[in-house]
Design a protein around this motif. Structure first.
Motif, short mmCIF file in Angstrom:
data_model
loop_
_atom_site.label_atom_id
_atom_site.label_comp_id
_atom_site.label_asym_id
_atom_site.label_seq_id
_atom_site.Cartn_x
_atom_site.Cartn_y
_atom_site.Cartn_z
N ALA A 148 9.64 5.53 -4.25
CA ALA A 148 8.89 4.37 -3.30
C ALA A 148 7.69 5.28 -2.57
N LEU A 149 8.49 6.67 -1.89
CA LEU A 149 7.60 7.18 -1.10
C LEU A 149 6.75 8.49 -2.34
N PHE A 150 6.91 8.23 -3.44
CA PHE A 150 6.34 9.60 -4.68
C PHE A 150 4.92 9.74 -4.15
N SER A 151 4.25 8.59 -4.01
CA SER A 151 3.01 8.93 -3.76
C SER A 151 2.29 9.83 -2.25
N VAL A 152 3.63 9.71 -0.90
CA VAL A 152 3.22 10.14 0.33
C VAL A 152 4.20 11.71 0.01
#
Length: 214
Positions: A173-177
């Motif tokens: 869910a927070l891969f890009s962050v």
């Protein structure tokens, strides 16, 4: 990837292959049960992941292969196994599958792009799966046969899905962050790989120790 991550990544593929081989050894025992489709699933996933690692993609990208083909099959299969079969709610299976497929619409409109994993789509699929996992745990805990949980094939499957799909939900869910915080990203990515290995070993164990006949 680090050397360790590369080793575990290769190990996960072989763990998938091991689960497929072990399940095939039990083919005759379950050929008249719905568990035969779990065998087909494990073989299919191993072959699909092998193609994803070594195959060529002349007409579409690898991300399209995973996001539009391999991952939806995984989610929908588990929705079927949990909702339609283990929980005995076929209508719930259809409802959840439709909701998951509809999640591609906002994904395409607002979250699409050049990504290995569609974060919104994967997150939504995992949230649905998490609901089914909780329902399965509730069913097992309230079962009159709870003392023989080690003989329940779904116990191993549920534990594996919990560790892998649910356990890595925040990572996806927070891969890009998290990619901006490489130390944390590497830790969670290592867990993602290790949990995948453990999950497929548990899937193999479900055939060895699981004695469920239905």
């Amino acid at each position: 990837m680090t050397d360790f991550q590369e080793f575990v990544s290769k190990s996960m593929l072989w763990a998938e292959g091991l689960a497929a081989v072990v399940s095939l050894l039990y083919y005759n025992r379950v050929k008249n049960q719905y568990w035969i489709f779990f065998i087909f699933y494990l073989v299919f996933i191993f072959l699909g992941e092998a193609y994803g690692r070594w195959g060529k993609f002349p007409y579409f990208s690898k991300s399209y292969y995973y996001n539009y083909f391999l991952m939806p099959i995984q989610f929908i299969f588990f929705y079927w196994l949990y909702a339609a079969k283990s929980l005995g709610k076929p209508k719930l299976f259809f409802i959840l599958s439709v909701l998951y497929l509809l999640s591609f619409i906002p994904n395409e409109l607002y979250f699409s792009g050049s990504k290995i994993v569609f974060a919104f789509n994967y997150t939504f699929g995992c949230l649905i799966l998490m609901l089914l996992v909780v329902m399965e745990y509730y069913k097992q805990i309230n079962s009159q046969d709870i003392l023989n949980f080690s003989k329940n094939r779904m116990f191993y499957i549920n534990l594996g899905v919990t560790l892998s799909y649910i356990g890595t939900l925040p990572f996806m869910a927070l891969f890009s962050v998290l990619i901006n915080y490489m130390e944390i990203w590497n830790i969670y990515f290592s867990y993602f790989l290790i949990s995948g290995v453990v999950m497929y070993l548990l899937f193999a164990s479900s055939f060895i120790w699981g004695k469920q006949n239905s």
